[in-house]
Design a protein around this motif. Structure first.
Motif, PDB file in Angstrom:
ATOM      1  N   VAL A  70      70.322  12.097  88.188  1.00 32.35           N
ATOM      2  CA  VAL A  70      71.032  12.709  89.409  1.00 32.35           C
ATOM      3  C   VAL A  70      72.318  11.818  89.451  1.00 32.35           C
ATOM      4  N   ILE A  71      73.269  12.243  90.127  1.00 36.44           N
ATOM      5  CA  ILE A  71      74.818  11.620  90.432  1.00 36.44           C
ATOM      6  C   ILE A  71      74.813  11.582  91.754  1.00 36.44           C
ATOM      7  N   LEU A  72      75.270  10.432  92.168  1.00 36.92           N
ATOM      8  CA  LEU A  72      75.680  10.542  93.692  1.00 36.92           C
ATOM      9  C   LEU A  72      77.138  10.107  93.814  1.00 36.92           C
ATOM     10  N   LEU A  73      77.993  10.988  94.463  1.00 37.82           N
ATOM     11  CA  LEU A  73      79.294  10.840  94.846  1.00 37.82           C
ATOM     12  C   LEU A  73      79.418  10.427  96.207  1.00 37.82           C
ATOM     13  N   GLY A  74      80.378   9.434  96.364  1.00 41.41           N
ATOM     14  CA  GLY A  74      80.949   9.110  97.672  1.00 41.41           C
ATOM     15  C   GLY A  74      82.095  10.132  98.218  1.00 41.41           C
ATOM     16  N   ALA A  75      83.446   9.799  97.890  1.00 40.61           N
ATOM     17  CA  ALA A  75      84.584  10.586  98.165  1.00 40.61           C
ATOM     18  C   ALA A  75      85.635  10.451  96.936  1.00 40.61           C
ATOM     19  N   ILE A  76      86.312  11.442  96.757  1.00 46.13           N
ATOM     20  CA  ILE A  76      87.541  11.474  95.795  1.00 46.13           C
ATOM     21  C   ILE A  76      88.818  11.922  96.303  1.00 46.13           C
ATOM     22  N   VAL A  81      97.401   9.329  94.473  1.00 44.83           N
ATOM     23  CA  VAL A  81      97.045  10.378  93.201  1.00 44.83           C
ATOM     24  C   VAL A  81      97.161  11.916  93.518  1.00 44.83           C
ATOM     25  N   PRO A  82      97.728  12.657  93.175  1.00 51.79           N
ATOM     26  CA  PRO A  82      97.634  14.332  93.516  1.00 51.79           C
ATOM     27  C   PRO A  82      96.269  14.587  93.516  1.00 51.79           C
ATOM     28  N   ASP A  83      95.936  15.486  94.329  1.00 48.53           N
ATOM     29  CA  ASP A  83      94.614  16.051  94.549  1.00 48.53           C
ATOM     30  C   ASP A  83      94.070  17.041  93.066  1.00 48.53           C
ATOM     31  N   HIS A  84      95.134  17.420  92.652  1.00 48.25           N
ATOM     32  CA  HIS A  84      94.785  18.418  91.506  1.00 48.25           C
ATOM     33  C   HIS A  84      94.475  17.671  90.095  1.00 48.25           C
ATOM     34  N   ILE A  85      94.887  16.250  90.219  1.00 46.36           N
ATOM     35  CA  ILE A  85      94.594  15.373  89.271  1.00 46.36           C
ATOM     36  C   ILE A  85      93.109  14.884  89.440  1.00 46.36           C
ATOM     37  N   SER A  86      92.749  14.295  90.674  1.00 46.82           N
ATOM     38  CA  SER A  86      91.714  13.537  91.042  1.00 46.82           C
ATOM     39  C   SER A  86      90.290  14.522  91.020  1.00 46.82           C
ATOM     40  N   VAL A  87      90.748  15.896  91.425  1.00 52.15           N
ATOM     41  CA  VAL A  87      89.667  16.788  91.416  1.00 52.15           C
ATOM     42  C   VAL A  87      89.263  17.419  90.061  1.00 52.15           C
ATOM     43  N   TRP A  88      90.292  17.629  89.297  1.00 55.06           N
ATOM     44  CA  TRP A  88      90.298  18.329  88.105  1.00 55.06           C
ATOM     45  C   TRP A  88      89.923  17.500  86.925  1.00 55.06           C
ATOM     46  N   GLU A  89      90.344  15.952  87.086  1.00 55.51           N
ATOM     47  CA  GLU A  89      89.877  15.266  86.067  1.00 55.51           C
ATOM     48  C   GLU A  89      88.390  14.384  86.321  1.00 55.51           C
ATOM     49  N   LEU A  90      87.945  14.630  87.434  1.00 57.45           N
ATOM     50  CA  LEU A  90      86.553  14.208  87.594  1.00 57.45           C
ATOM     51  C   LEU A  90      85.681  14.921  88.052  1.00 57.45           C
ATOM     52  N   ILE A  91      85.630  15.594  89.480  1.00 55.52           N
ATOM     53  CA  ILE A  91      84.743  16.451  89.980  1.00 55.52           C
ATOM     54  C   ILE A  91      84.518  17.681  89.214  1.00 55.52           C
ATOM     55  N   LEU A  92      85.454  18.454  88.824  1.00 49.85           N
ATOM     56  CA  LEU A  92      85.297  19.673  88.170  1.00 49.85           C
ATOM     57  C   LEU A  92      84.786  19.630  86.786  1.00 49.85           C
ATOM     58  N   TYR A 273      70.567  19.167  82.759  1.00 51.25           N
ATOM     59  CA  TYR A 273      71.662  18.322  83.049  1.00 51.25           C
ATOM     60  C   TYR A 273      71.486  17.680  84.294  1.00 51.25           C
ATOM     61  N   PRO A 274      72.113  16.316  84.747  1.00 51.76           N
ATOM     62  CA  PRO A 274      71.965  15.838  86.106  1.00 51.76           C
ATOM     63  C   PRO A 274      72.690  16.773  87.348  1.00 51.76           C
ATOM     64  N   SER A 275      72.108  16.845  88.262  1.00 51.78           N
ATOM     65  CA  SER A 275      72.812  17.424  89.514  1.00 51.78           C
ATOM     66  C   SER A 275      73.598  16.348  90.341  1.00 51.78           C
ATOM     67  N   MET A 276      74.539  16.793  91.036  1.00 54.75           N
ATOM     68  CA  MET A 276      75.209  15.836  91.657  1.00 54.75           C
ATOM     69  C   MET A 276      75.312  16.161  93.523  1.00 54.75           C
ATOM     70  N   PHE A 277      75.075  15.056  93.937  1.00 56.37           N
ATOM     71  CA  PHE A 277      74.909  15.046  95.429  1.00 56.37           C
ATOM     72  C   PHE A 277      76.145  14.338  96.187  1.00 56.37           C
ATOM     73  N   GLU A 278      76.833  14.989  97.225  1.00 54.25           N
ATOM     74  CA  GLU A 278      78.005  14.422  97.780  1.00 54.25           C
ATOM     75  C   GLU A 278      77.824  14.759  99.490  1.00 54.25           C
ATOM     76  N   PRO A 279      78.694  13.876 100.083  1.00 54.94           N
ATOM     77  CA  PRO A 279      79.262  14.596 101.230  1.00 54.94           C
ATOM     78  C   PRO A 279      80.435  15.360 101.264  1.00 54.94           C
ATOM     79  N   ILE A 280      80.833  16.472 101.912  1.00 54.24           N
ATOM     80  CA  ILE A 280      81.910  17.276 101.759  1.00 54.24           C
ATOM     81  C   ILE A 280      83.317  16.661 102.287  1.00 54.24           C
ATOM     82  N   HIS A 281      83.115  15.802 103.227  1.00 57.67           N
ATOM     83  CA  HIS A 281      84.273  15.237 103.652  1.00 57.67           C
ATOM     84  C   HIS A 281      85.013  14.364 102.555  1.00 57.67           C
ATOM     85  N   GLY A 282      86.139  14.355 102.944  1.00 61.43           N
ATOM     86  CA  GLY A 282      87.189  13.547 101.858  1.00 61.43           C
ATOM     87  C   GLY A 282      86.975  11.972 102.177  1.00 61.43           C
ATOM     88  N   SER A 283      88.018  11.482 101.477  1.00 61.77           N
ATOM     89  CA  SER A 283      88.108  10.049 101.573  1.00 61.77           C
ATOM     90  C   SER A 283      88.582   9.439 102.702  1.00 61.77           C
TER      91      SER A 283
END
Length: 361
Positions: A70-76, A81-92, A273-283
């Motif tokens: 599994v993957i644990l994510l904090g917040a991105i 850094v523009p959101d369309h970069i941080s989201v589209w290059e890591l989370i998605l 594949y691994p699943s990923m779990f995260e809070p939905i709040h932002g950084s």
């Protein structure tokens, strides 16, 4: 002894602060349940990493993550850094490469909290949203031409495949079969979106024939958003496309206390594949480093993780412990009207886990 490997990505802003409490939760689970062990590796992939390297993660980042359970994510996210970069290059890329086609978000009013919907009781606010997570409106198909001219054109294509639509709807029905209300509500907008949404509705109806015990309702997204406010007690499992599910889950979080409390699971049900779990709040960069972020969403996301791994009793223990701390009202962070730190709030939850688990084994 069950061993699970975890890739932790603390991320940006308050991410590392809430992740620390999440990792303490894993340690407490190990202490209380002798049959579980976690091996954890942390990765510093975030916006600072991008500013240093020009990318959100290494070229082989997905290969590195592939073999974890599994993957644990904090917040991105960060203002630099523009959101369309941080989201589209890591989370998605993580969601799509690892076929995390289910985004699971419980909409539950925790005991000890009040909803903005003062006329609704706790039992009225307890349902789950299943969001399609890899295609739909969030495809990267499209483009722009004639930039910076009067003739500039932007095209964004929605992508709905039968395979992708069927699997999320089948998952939603299988979840409804396990719940008490036996009810599924599908979000649509077939009166205005005349290709993809009728297609979505047709597949809902097809799959529903294999689940005659489940009551099925198909509501237009605007009406369904209103029902979240006026009659949430009628909802049980809500299923929606990527965009509709995203909007509805933020609305759902708002009616049970806010985005700062809400967890999320990006799930590959087959566990290929691994699943990923995260809070939905932002950084939350405005409070980052102050030690006052609410850790509930991160800790609750670990409850979803334990459910996914097959330890429902551990999952229940975590949520019960969170609720017990909220009911006592002695320890809470400023967003809930308290004066305690992230660490103090997390410790109170962990102490409750120990107390409540005396009869656990």
């Amino acid at each position: 002894m069950k061993h699970f490997s975890i890739a932790a990505i603390p991320g940006d802003g308050i991410g590392p602060e809430v992740m620390e409490e999440g990792l303490k939760t894993l340690k407490r689970i190990e202490e209380l349940h002798g049959g579980i062990h976690f091996s954890i590796d942390a990765f510093d992939w975030n916006c600072d990493y991008y500013l240093k390297h020009g990318k959100m993660m290494p070229e082989n980042g997905l290969e590195i993550l592939r073999d974890y359970d599994v993957i644990l994510l904090g917040a991105i996210g960060a203002p630099s850094v523009p959101d369309h970069i941080s989201v589209w290059e890591l989370i998605l890329p993580i969601r799509r490469t690892f076929q995390q086609y289910i985004n699971l978000r419980p909409i539950k009013l925790l005991r000890g909290l009040d909803s903005p919907l003062r006329y609704k009781a706790h039992d009225d606010l307890d349902f789950v949203v299943v969001r399609e997570n890899t295609e739909g409106e969030y495809s990267n198909m499209g483009g722009r031409i004639h930039e910076n001219t009067p003739f500039e054109l932007a095209v964004q294509n929605n992508v709905f495949t039968r395979y992708g639509t069927e699997r999320v709807i089948k998952y939603a029905y299988s979840l409804a079969e396990k719940r008490t209300k036996k009810r599924l509500t599908a979000a649509t907008k077939s009166n205005g979106i005349n290709h993809s949404m009728p297609f979505w509705d047709e597949i809902v109806k097809e799959v529903s024939r294999n689940h005659p015990s489940i009551r099925t309702d198909i509501y237009h997204i605007d009406a369904l958003a209103a029902y979240f406010i006026t009659r949430p007690e009628e909802l049980d499992v809500v299923v929606g496309s990527n965009l509709f599910g995203d909007i509805l889950t933020d609305l759902g979080a708002a009616i049970v206390g806010g985005l700062g409390l809400a967890p999320s699971g990006n799930i590959n049900p087959e566990k290929t594949y691994p699943s990923m779990f995260e809070p939905i709040h932002g950084s939350a960069p405005d409070i980052a480093g102050k030690g006052i972020a609410n850790p509930i969403a991160q800790i609750w996301s670990i409850s979803l993780m334990m459910e996914h791994l097959g330890f429902s009793e551990v999952a229940d223990l975590i949520v019960d412990s969170i609720e017990e701390v909220l009911l006592e009202g002695k320890v809470s962070t400023p967003d809930l009207g308290g004066k305690n730190t992230t660490s103090e709030f997390g410790s109170a939850i962990h102490e409750q886990m120990t107390f409540k688990s005396m009869n656990f084994n």
